[in-house]
Design a protein around this motif. Structure first.
Motif, PDB file in Angstrom:
ATOM      1  N   GLN A 139     -21.632  23.215  88.467  1.00  0.00           N
ATOM      2  CA  GLN A 139     -20.932  24.261  87.396  1.00  0.00           C
ATOM      3  C   GLN A 139     -19.999  23.672  86.774  1.00  0.00           C
ATOM      4  O   GLN A 139     -19.030  23.457  87.581  1.00  0.00           O
ATOM      5  CB  GLN A 139     -20.914  25.566  88.292  1.00  0.00           C
ATOM      6  CG  GLN A 139     -20.229  26.499  87.107  1.00  0.00           C
ATOM      7  CD  GLN A 139     -19.820  27.947  88.035  1.00  0.00           C
ATOM      8  OE1 GLN A 139     -20.118  28.055  89.165  1.00  0.00           O
ATOM      9  NE2 GLN A 139     -18.994  28.652  87.203  1.00  0.00           N
ATOM     10  N   PHE A 140     -19.964  23.693  85.381  1.00  0.00           N
ATOM     11  CA  PHE A 140     -18.741  23.483  84.647  1.00  0.00           C
ATOM     12  C   PHE A 140     -18.081  24.552  83.948  1.00  0.00           C
ATOM     13  O   PHE A 140     -16.811  24.662  84.087  1.00  0.00           O
ATOM     14  CB  PHE A 140     -19.110  22.042  83.801  1.00  0.00           C
ATOM     15  CG  PHE A 140     -19.650  21.059  84.447  1.00  0.00           C
ATOM     16  CD1 PHE A 140     -18.574  19.890  84.410  1.00  0.00           C
ATOM     17  CD2 PHE A 140     -20.952  20.634  84.751  1.00  0.00           C
ATOM     18  CE1 PHE A 140     -18.916  18.780  85.105  1.00  0.00           C
ATOM     19  CE2 PHE A 140     -21.293  19.317  85.225  1.00  0.00           C
ATOM     20  CZ  PHE A 140     -20.082  18.635  85.623  1.00  0.00           C
ATOM     21  N   SER A 141     -18.860  25.415  83.359  1.00  0.00           N
ATOM     22  CA  SER A 141     -18.209  26.516  82.708  1.00  0.00           C
ATOM     23  C   SER A 141     -19.304  27.333  82.188  1.00  0.00           C
ATOM     24  O   SER A 141     -20.528  26.827  82.001  1.00  0.00           O
ATOM     25  CB  SER A 141     -17.378  26.383  81.531  1.00  0.00           C
ATOM     26  OG  SER A 141     -18.029  25.543  80.476  1.00  0.00           O
ATOM     27  N   ALA A 142     -19.115  28.684  82.239  1.00  0.00           N
ATOM     28  CA  ALA A 142     -20.241  29.627  81.847  1.00  0.00           C
ATOM     29  C   ALA A 142     -20.671  29.378  80.251  1.00  0.00           C
ATOM     30  O   ALA A 142     -21.986  29.576  80.054  1.00  0.00           O
ATOM     31  CB  ALA A 142     -19.759  31.175  82.036  1.00  0.00           C
ATOM     32  N   SER A 143     -19.593  28.950  79.618  1.00  0.00           N
ATOM     33  CA  SER A 143     -20.068  28.840  78.210  1.00  0.00           C
ATOM     34  C   SER A 143     -20.716  27.611  78.091  1.00  0.00           C
ATOM     35  O   SER A 143     -21.840  27.718  77.216  1.00  0.00           O
ATOM     36  CB  SER A 143     -18.770  28.516  77.424  1.00  0.00           C
ATOM     37  OG  SER A 143     -18.036  27.238  77.856  1.00  0.00           O
ATOM     38  N   ASN A 144     -20.814  26.668  78.872  1.00  0.00           N
ATOM     39  CA  ASN A 144     -21.806  25.502  78.593  1.00  0.00           C
ATOM     40  C   ASN A 144     -23.206  25.986  78.781  1.00  0.00           C
ATOM     41  O   ASN A 144     -23.938  25.670  78.451  1.00  0.00           O
ATOM     42  CB  ASN A 144     -21.391  24.453  79.523  1.00  0.00           C
ATOM     43  CG  ASN A 144     -20.022  23.732  79.342  1.00  0.00           C
ATOM     44  OD1 ASN A 144     -19.622  23.946  77.981  1.00  0.00           O
ATOM     45  ND2 ASN A 144     -19.733  22.987  80.004  1.00  0.00           N
ATOM     46  N   ALA A 145     -23.177  26.633  80.139  1.00  0.00           N
ATOM     47  CA  ALA A 145     -24.543  27.242  80.580  1.00  0.00           C
ATOM     48  C   ALA A 145     -25.193  27.909  79.365  1.00  0.00           C
ATOM     49  O   ALA A 145     -26.298  28.130  79.302  1.00  0.00           O
ATOM     50  CB  ALA A 145     -24.339  27.887  81.679  1.00  0.00           C
ATOM     51  N   ALA A 146     -24.561  28.902  78.813  1.00  0.00           N
ATOM     52  CA  ALA A 146     -25.037  29.636  77.660  1.00  0.00           C
ATOM     53  C   ALA A 146     -25.025  29.038  76.198  1.00  0.00           C
ATOM     54  O   ALA A 146     -25.548  29.708  75.498  1.00  0.00           O
ATOM     55  CB  ALA A 146     -24.161  30.859  77.413  1.00  0.00           C
ATOM     56  N   GLY A 147     -25.085  27.716  76.309  1.00  0.00           N
ATOM     57  CA  GLY A 147     -25.066  26.798  75.028  1.00  0.00           C
ATOM     58  C   GLY A 147     -23.775  27.290  74.038  1.00  0.00           C
ATOM     59  O   GLY A 147     -24.143  26.790  72.962  1.00  0.00           O
ATOM     60  N   ASN A 148     -22.703  27.816  74.736  1.00  0.00           N
ATOM     61  CA  ASN A 148     -21.775  27.834  73.610  1.00  0.00           C
ATOM     62  C   ASN A 148     -20.661  26.492  73.672  1.00  0.00           C
ATOM     63  O   ASN A 148     -21.089  25.599  74.278  1.00  0.00           O
ATOM     64  CB  ASN A 148     -20.755  29.039  74.153  1.00  0.00           C
ATOM     65  CG  ASN A 148     -21.430  30.152  74.136  1.00  0.00           C
ATOM     66  OD1 ASN A 148     -22.305  30.558  73.244  1.00  0.00           O
ATOM     67  ND2 ASN A 148     -21.000  31.261  74.886  1.00  0.00           N
ATOM     68  N   PRO A 149     -19.714  26.359  72.717  1.00  0.00           N
ATOM     69  CA  PRO A 149     -18.969  25.238  72.546  1.00  0.00           C
ATOM     70  C   PRO A 149     -18.421  24.725  74.038  1.00  0.00           C
ATOM     71  O   PRO A 149     -18.145  25.647  74.794  1.00  0.00           O
ATOM     72  CB  PRO A 149     -18.085  25.549  71.524  1.00  0.00           C
ATOM     73  CG  PRO A 149     -18.743  26.643  70.827  1.00  0.00           C
ATOM     74  CD  PRO A 149     -19.660  27.320  71.564  1.00  0.00           C
ATOM     75  N   PRO A 150     -18.556  23.565  74.567  1.00  0.00           N
ATOM     76  CA  PRO A 150     -17.723  23.160  75.625  1.00  0.00           C
ATOM     77  C   PRO A 150     -16.474  23.402  75.706  1.00  0.00           C
ATOM     78  O   PRO A 150     -15.507  23.627  74.542  1.00  0.00           O
ATOM     79  CB  PRO A 150     -18.142  21.506  75.654  1.00  0.00           C
ATOM     80  CG  PRO A 150     -18.038  21.304  74.173  1.00  0.00           C
ATOM     81  CD  PRO A 150     -18.757  22.447  73.670  1.00  0.00           C
ATOM     82  N   GLN A 151     -15.926  23.885  76.710  1.00  0.00           N
ATOM     83  CA  GLN A 151     -14.474  24.212  77.358  1.00  0.00           C
ATOM     84  C   GLN A 151     -13.921  23.159  77.970  1.00  0.00           C
ATOM     85  O   GLN A 151     -14.457  22.554  78.791  1.00  0.00           O
ATOM     86  CB  GLN A 151     -14.389  25.422  77.871  1.00  0.00           C
ATOM     87  CG  GLN A 151     -14.955  26.586  77.057  1.00  0.00           C
ATOM     88  CD  GLN A 151     -14.697  27.981  77.826  1.00  0.00           C
ATOM     89  OE1 GLN A 151     -14.276  27.954  79.170  1.00  0.00           O
ATOM     90  NE2 GLN A 151     -15.191  29.087  77.198  1.00  0.00           N
ATOM     91  N   LEU A 152     -12.790  22.862  77.563  1.00  0.00           N
ATOM     92  CA  LEU A 152     -11.879  21.932  78.393  1.00  0.00           C
ATOM     93  C   LEU A 152     -11.465  22.573  79.862  1.00  0.00           C
ATOM     94  O   LEU A 152     -11.073  23.601  79.833  1.00  0.00           O
ATOM     95  CB  LEU A 152     -10.830  21.338  77.805  1.00  0.00           C
ATOM     96  CG  LEU A 152      -9.850  20.053  78.222  1.00  0.00           C
ATOM     97  CD1 LEU A 152     -10.955  18.990  77.847  1.00  0.00           C
ATOM     98  CD2 LEU A 152      -8.724  20.025  77.423  1.00  0.00           C
ATOM     99  N   PRO A 153     -11.825  21.838  80.929  1.00  0.00           N
ATOM    100  CA  PRO A 153     -11.167  22.425  82.017  1.00  0.00           C
ATOM    101  C   PRO A 153      -9.697  22.646  82.187  1.00  0.00           C
ATOM    102  O   PRO A 153      -8.798  22.194  81.219  1.00  0.00           O
ATOM    103  CB  PRO A 153     -11.422  21.246  83.113  1.00  0.00           C
ATOM    104  CG  PRO A 153     -11.638  19.802  82.621  1.00  0.00           C
ATOM    105  CD  PRO A 153     -12.315  20.277  81.173  1.00  0.00           C
ATOM    106  N   PRO A 154      -9.117  23.279  83.120  1.00  0.00           N
ATOM    107  CA  PRO A 154      -7.537  23.610  83.142  1.00  0.00           C
ATOM    108  C   PRO A 154      -6.885  22.515  83.239  1.00  0.00           C
ATOM    109  O   PRO A 154      -5.495  22.590  83.039  1.00  0.00           O
ATOM    110  CB  PRO A 154      -7.573  24.718  84.100  1.00  0.00           C
ATOM    111  CG  PRO A 154      -8.581  24.486  84.842  1.00  0.00           C
ATOM    112  CD  PRO A 154      -9.876  24.032  84.171  1.00  0.00           C
ATOM    113  N   GLN A 155      -7.141  21.374  84.073  1.00  0.00           N
ATOM    114  CA  GLN A 155      -6.266  20.532  84.408  1.00  0.00           C
ATOM    115  C   GLN A 155      -7.121  18.987  83.919  1.00  0.00           C
ATOM    116  O   GLN A 155      -8.312  18.905  84.049  1.00  0.00           O
ATOM    117  CB  GLN A 155      -6.133  20.491  85.865  1.00  0.00           C
ATOM    118  CG  GLN A 155      -5.138  21.569  86.003  1.00  0.00           C
ATOM    119  CD  GLN A 155      -4.817  21.688  87.498  1.00  0.00           C
ATOM    120  OE1 GLN A 155      -5.789  21.737  88.415  1.00  0.00           O
ATOM    121  NE2 GLN A 155      -3.368  22.108  87.688  1.00  0.00           N
TER     122      GLN A 155
END
Length: 1319
Positions: A139-155
């Motif tokens: 799992q990387f982020s919920a937005s990725n799974a939903a097809g939304n723009p990728p999100q940068l991790p917090p660190q």
């Protein structure tokens, strides 16, 4: 005419009368003149076969998403990211080791807070980790799974490389769904910044980073905010984290660099602290500014700072506190808090901490030092008024320190003394409720500990580490490249003989002090044992599947097939309980006879035994006697069965007539399934196994007229007879060479599997044969039955396993090349090592049977069910291969190790409590079999005579075959720092039921009283040659007087750390003057003569002789030398010309220095047949053994000699790669004009002769050849170099048939051939 001269007879110098005729006869001019040899021309390929697990820092980091509890392990050349799972185990996620430059330092960019819905960080969520609920692998982020723009991790992870570049890393999903590193690079801003990563610090807001050299210069980077970077990343824009920078010179040595925390509510206040040593005094210098200020103005002038108190001026650690902008200065003899460092002279307040004395993990001579600290995770409001840290000492002591806003230091609490050494790699993570300490060690394995509140500490696991490694050995009975007879009496078989054998094992000394061990090097796929169940009865096969109708205590069913019957185990949901079900009428399965096949689906379980077909639908069970289904005589014997979807195939025989019957399962009424008989097929021959393949193809193994046949037919139509293929004939027609000692080429077929559009056949003689249409491929996996299994059809990606010779091997098909056994598929056959996660000592259990089951403990691994004798093992198999080492504790510091073929054990020189001793270690159990004995009284003692002296060390350890009058005696030779040479006898005792027999050993002879250390020793027929200080002595054993009598001596310029007898002469490797070859039989009656020397002075460590370009020419060999400057040199010795210097034929530079060379036949059996010399690879020994080398950090290198043709091709690739950013992202040559660039290799007998195999591996994995040689002149030369291999043998016809693509396919095949696993 006669005269007298001194000659050596029987080990003594005697005077004899010689005649002129005798002298002339010995120098007969009529003898054939020997051909003078020239130095060989060859290259050297080196590659890393085992990476070091030594880490310099351990950093908790949210590198994928806020939900992932990740941790980064940073070593010299590698970064590994792991996840801390709920069970306390670390699961590797991704690794990166292709930096091409050493990692100097690392830190975490960004912060991580857990917020509630209102945005306040008030409480932890009920579950931090959600791996059990994942539908994908990672799992990387919920937005990725939903097809939304990728999100940068917090660190992000910031690395500073030795070349000066800064690298920002985070993890994102790759194109295949698995994680990969994303990278942003910032080039070092100034050439005068030499090694700017010597110091590295980041401010609390992650807006500024300070990099400092060891002296005179530092630089501050201003970083973009993570919010800005996140916006760019979501828009798929390139990331450039560094916004601006400013270097600053200082006068003096920069001792420490760090950022201090500002006062609460003043987050934009940046405070940089430096401790600068000038003229022997330390000064504390601070620079202050606001976020956004111009750094040019901030660092316009150098500040002089304030002097520090003498007792605090050289702190080993500097720990900034979150309160009062204070920091803790940890000095060797004092701990103090500085609270007033910003507005005047610093005020240091000494802290009184009660700490225990040095523990048994301490290896030094003074007081142990504090080595690392870590701040545990707490919610943000906590750190506004308080602070807390864990402080670690090198001998395993950990202190918990708390500070508050008023007093700066509140209290310190002694946590515990952990049973491991603690290096600079130390951190604190958290799970749902507690802190978790991860202790890295540079002297053996580290550890993972849970720190629950008001409860004892709990050990969760260990961190593998096998450094420092100063010596290693293989179980190979041969020690030289052309040894005629091994120590077991076996003759060396040339590689052309094609003899397959069990691979040699590799053992190395590891660790120091109480955590020292002998480490067995193993490579493959780790399978952590989750369930180890002793059943007590021999098991043939097993099946595990879930049951939807059972309670949680019986969530899984396991059917066991045994001789004469079956058994059912009911296993709880968490696999903590397993109970056997009674074989009564209420049991849904048939347990009265052996089970042959089982298939399960969501609503139906099908079991076929030798007597019944059982259908289990929910809580209902239906049993159908096979004799009634087939309407046949009850005397018919059922031999095998298989199931595919709704089709069942059963083989039976009456007397000698075998038949195959097919049955259909009718599930039109799910609650009332029944069976429908289909057809019977008569077979000529004995059916040895049965399977159903794609399109309902019946596959049967037959044994008919002494031949192994594969029979097949489509069941979609009526079958009158089966189509048969003679396996032996098919292999012969395809040119495969099947080896054997008078046995049939291929014995009966034992298993068949249809997978990947091919048919895999396993035989009773250990072969695995792949048949794809008319293509036949062949591989030998061992000498016992090769049993092939795969997970259930249609459930998941096929997992194909082969069990043979008590080993389990995974077969992969990655979709490249022609398939499984093609030479370009080096990672498609990997051994699986079942191991206990927290038991590094236990040997891998033998595996009789293994199968993948469709039950997952986590989404990362594949679950395997294994049978080991009477044991049932359920394991989690990792997907990526790597080291799976095993540690044998020695309770001391191991210094030397050899393997005794006569005693069948490891002999290790160990220092315990500063006293040297020997251990005789059984390699299978790890037990010390040695029993030191007093020679005269024959009574047990703690140490034999000559050993056990405090402060002494064993410098030399070897075996000696003393030969005289046709007799052979075996002794063990030991030389010590205190000037002793000890000859030891050893013998095996009586056999024991509980283990191998003990080994009694005692001192036979010794020479003592030397005023200098005895650095090395070697046995030679009747004599011993050893080095005392800088003098080489040659002694002969007088069997009558039982004494060593001196014969000759030779003075060196520096001590000889290694001695060998080669071609009748002594090779002495000195510590400062490299190699000297001495003719110990020449010279006068008391001295030896020097024959050859290395023309270059080297700080040599070890040497090894290997074959040159002609293995049949003993005088054409090459001596490999390793030095302390990470160099390798290949020397040719002109044996025929005494007095002539050696000639350098090649040189190489490695990432680390090689401590020892060894030879060993270590390749697994399935690799041995594929890796005979070709493509210009030169055999390093007559029997084509591997040449391995070990480094202090535990990494292992492999060495391969190359012919000039293949060297020129591989070096051509490397020369171009050195200009390629993809393969050398940080060290590549910039601004290259390919029109003028000439990558043609130069035959310079120097570093140009070295080929970097690690670069070739990156080229192979990235499939980068086409991009590398895209320049037209390079591509044409690329093809010409391939044409030159073996006079065009491999490229004949390629231009007409395949053209460019075939050339690149051949090149990739060549790369894979040279990079195949050597362990």
């Amino acid at each position: 005419m006669a005269f007298q001269t001194n000659v050596l007879r029987g080990g003594e110098w005697v005077t004899e009368t010689m005649t002129l005729q005798t002298v002339l006869k010995a120098n007969n001019p009529g003898q054939k003149k020997q051909r003078l040899l020239k130095p060989p021309q060859c290259g050297l390929l080196t590659r890393t076969v085992v990476e070091s697990h030594l880490v310099n820092s351990i950093l908790p980091i949210r590198l994928r998403s806020p939900q992932r509890n990740d941790v980064a392990f940073v070593g010299d050349h590698e970064v590994r990211v792991c996840e801390l799972r709920r069970d306390g185990q670390l699961k590797e996620i991704v690794r990166k080791s292709d930096f091409g430059s050493r990692i100097r330092n690392a830190c975490v960019v960004g912060s991580f807070d857990i917020k509630d819905d209102d945005g306040d960080e008030t409480s932890l969520p009920p579950s931090v980790k959600t791996e059990d609920n994942d539908s994908t692998s990672f799992q990387f982020s919920a937005s990725n799974a939903a097809g939304n723009p990728p999100q940068l991790p917090p660190q992000m992870l910031l690395l500073v490389l030795e070349c000066g570049d800064s690298v920002f890393l985070f993890v994102r999903p790759g194109s295949d769904g698995w994680p990969e590193f994303a990278m942003s690079r910032f080039v070092s801003p100034r050439e005068q910044l030499v090694y700017p990563g010597f110091h590295l610090a980041i401010d609390p807001t992650s807006r500024y980073v300070a990099l400092a050299c060891a002296q005179e210069f530092f630089v501050v980077y201003e970083l973009e905010s993570l919010e800005t970077l996140g916006q760019k990343y979501s828009r798929n824009e390139p990331l450039n984290p560094v916004k601006s920078f400013r270097p600053r010179s200082v006068q003096g040595v920069i001792h420490k660099v760090n950022f201090l925390y500002p006062r609460p509510g003043d987050d934009s206040h940046i405070i940089l602290l430096l401790i600068v040593v000038r003229n022997g005094r330390s000064r504390m210098v601070t620079y202050e500014w606001r976020v956004g200020d111009d750094l040019k103005t901030v660092f316009a002038e150098e500040k002089h700072g304030h002097r520090m108190p003498v007792e605090n001026q050289m702190p080993v650690l500097l720990i900034p506190l979150t309160v009062r902008s204070a920091f803790i200065a940890i000095s060797p003899n004092q701990v103090a808090v500085c609270t007033e460092g910003l507005y005047g002279p610093p005020n240091f307040e000494t802290i009184e901490m009660e700490t225990p004395p040095a523990t048994r993990n301490f290896h030094g001579r003074r007081e142990p030092l504090w080595t690392a600290w870590a701040r545990p995770f707490r919610l943000s409001p906590y750190f506004k008024t308080r602070d807390c840290i864990y402080l670690a000492r090198e001998d395993g002591v950990v202190i918990f320190i708390e500070a508050d806003r008023e007093s700066a230091l509140d209290r310190s609490t002694f946590m515990d003394t952990f049973d491991s050494n603690i290096s600079t790699a130390f951190t604190c993570m958290f799970d749902q409720y507690t802190d978790v300490l991860i202790l890295g060690s540079d002297s053996g394995p580290g550890a993972i500990w849970k720190v629950p509140a008001r409860q004892p500490l709990e050990l969760l696991g260990t961190l593998p580490n096998w450094s420092p490694s100063v010596d290693f050995i293989t179980t190979d009975e041969f020690s030289t490249w052309n040894q005629e007879v091994g120590s077991n009496g076996n003759k060396m078989v040339p590689w052309q003989g094609g003899q397959l054998r069990q691979p040699d094992r590799v053992f190395a000394t590891s660790g120091r002090g109480k955590k020292g061990s002998i480490t067995e090097y193993r490579y493959g796929l780790r399978a952590n044992i989750a369930l180890d169940l002793e059943y007590g009865t021999e098991i043939k096969e097993a099946w595990l599947f879930p049951t939807s109708y059972s309670p949680a205590s019986e969530r899984f069913h396991m059917l066991l097939s045994m001789p004469g019957c079956s058994a059912l185990l009911r296993i709880s949901e968490d696999f903590s309980q397993a109970k056997e079900a009674p074989s009564d009428d209420e049991n849904p399965y048939d347990l009265s006879s052996p089970t042959l096949a089982v298939v399960h689906s969501d609503h139906l379980v099908v079991q076929v035994t030798t007597a019944f077909v059982a259908l289990v639908a929910g809580d209902k069970s239906f049993r159908f006697p096979i004799s009634q289904i087939l309407r046949c005589d009850s005397r018919v014997s059922v031999s095998d069965a298989c199931i595919l979807d709704d089709c069942i195939a059963i083989s039976t025989h009456t007397n000698t007539q075998f038949e195959i019957h097919t049955i259909k399962i009718d599930t039109t009424q799910p609650t009332q399934p029944f069976l429908v008989y289909n057809q019977t097929i008569k077979v000529n021959g004995d059916i040895t196994c049965l399977s159903l393949g794609a399109n309902y193809t019946i596959l049967a193994g037959l044994w008919h007229d002494g031949r192994a046949l594969l029979a097949k037919a489509l069941l979609q139509q009526t079958v009158d007879e089966l189509e048969t293929i003679d396996i032996s004939q098919a292999l012969t027609d395809k040119g495969h060479i099947v080896k054997g000692d008078g046995l049939p080429p291929v014995e009966a077929i034992a298993s068949i599997t249809s997978v990947w559009g091919s048919i895999l056949v396993g035989t009773r003689s250990g072969e695995v044969i792949k048949m794809t249409g008319t293509t036949v491929e062949y591989e030998k996996f061992g000498t016992t039955t090769a049993k092939i299994t795969r997970n259930q059809h249609g459930k998941a990606e096929p997992t194909v396993l082969v069990s043979c010779d008590k080993n389990l091997v995974l077969l992969r098909n990655q979709g490249l090349g022609s398939g499984l056994f093609d030479s370009s598929r080096s990672k498609d056959k990997l051994r699986i090592w079942p191991v206990e996660a927290n038991n590094l000592v236990a040997s891998a259990p033998p595996v009789d049977y293994g199968i993948a089951v469709d039950i997952h403990f986590s989404s990362y691994d594949t679950t395997l069910l294994m049978i080991s004798g009477t044991k049932i093992l359920l394991t989690e198999m990792n997907h990526e291969p790597g080291p799976v080492h095993r540690h044998l504790p020695v309770e001391g510091t191991p210094m030397k190790v050899i393997y005794s073929q006569s005693l069948q054990c490891l002999i290790a020189a160990v220092s315990r409590d500063d006293k040297p001793t020997l251990m005789f270690i059984d390699p299978d159990t790890g037990e010390d079999l040695g029993r030191p004995t007093e020679k005269k009284t024959n009574t047990p003692v703690d140490f034999i005579s000559g050993l056990g002296r405090p402060g002494d060390r064993i410098f030399g350890l070897a075996e000696w075959e003393f030969k005289k009058d046709g007799n052979v005696w075996r002794y063990i030779l030991v030389s010590t720092r205190d000037g002793r040479l000890i000859v030891i006898s050893a013998e095996r005792g009586e056999a024991r039921e509980e283990g191998p027999p003990p080994i009694r050993y005692w001192m036979r002879f010794q020479k003592k009283g030397f005023d200098r250390p005895v650095y090395s020793v070697v046995g030679y027929d009747e004599g011993l040659i050893y080095c005392v200080g800088q003098t080489i002595h040659w002694d002969v054993l007088d069997t009558t007087e039982k004494k060593l009598k001196p014969i000759k001596s030779f003075e060196l310029a520096s001590p000889a750390t290694s001695l060998r007898i080669v071609n009748g002469k002594l090779m002495a490797l000195t510590s400062r003057d490299s190699l000297e070859i001495i003719d110990h039989s020449s010279g006068d009656s008391e001295t030896m003569g020097q024959s050859h020397v290395d023309p270059k002075t080297r700080n040599a460590i070890h040497m090894m002789e290997v074959a040159g370009t002609s293995p049949d020419e003993p005088l054409g060999s090459i001596v490999l030398l390793a030095d302390r400057d990470c160099g390798i040199a290949g020397l040719w010795v002109p044996w025929q010309s005494p007095g002539r210097d050696c000639e350098v034929v090649l040189e190489a530079e490695l990432p680390t220095s090689i401590r020892r060379f060894r030879r060993g036949r270590t390749r697994p059996i399935w690799e041995q047949g594929q890796h005979t010399p070709k493509y210009g690879r030169l055999a390093s020994t007559v029997d084509d053994a591997e040449i391995l080398g070990i480094s202090l950090d535990g990494s292992m290198q492999h060495f391969t000699l190359l012919s000039i043709e293949i060297w020129r091709f591989l070096r051509f690739i490397q020369n171009i790669a050195l200009t390629n950013e993809e393969l050398y992202p940080f060290t590549h040559e910039r601004d290259v004009d390919y029109g003028e660039f000439d990558p043609e290799p130069r035959l310079d007998r120097g570093l140009e002769m070295h080929v970097d195999g690690d670069m070739l591996r990156r080229c192979l994995e990235k499939r980068a050849l086409e991009r590398l040689v895209s320049w037209p002149s390079h591509e044409s030369r690329f093809a010409e170099l391939l044409d030159e291999l073996d006079d065009g043998r491999y490229t004949a016809g390629l231009t007409a048939d395949g053209g460019r693509e075939q050339y690149f396919k051949l090149a990739y095949d060549i790369l894979d051939y040279f990079l195949r696993p050597a362990l």
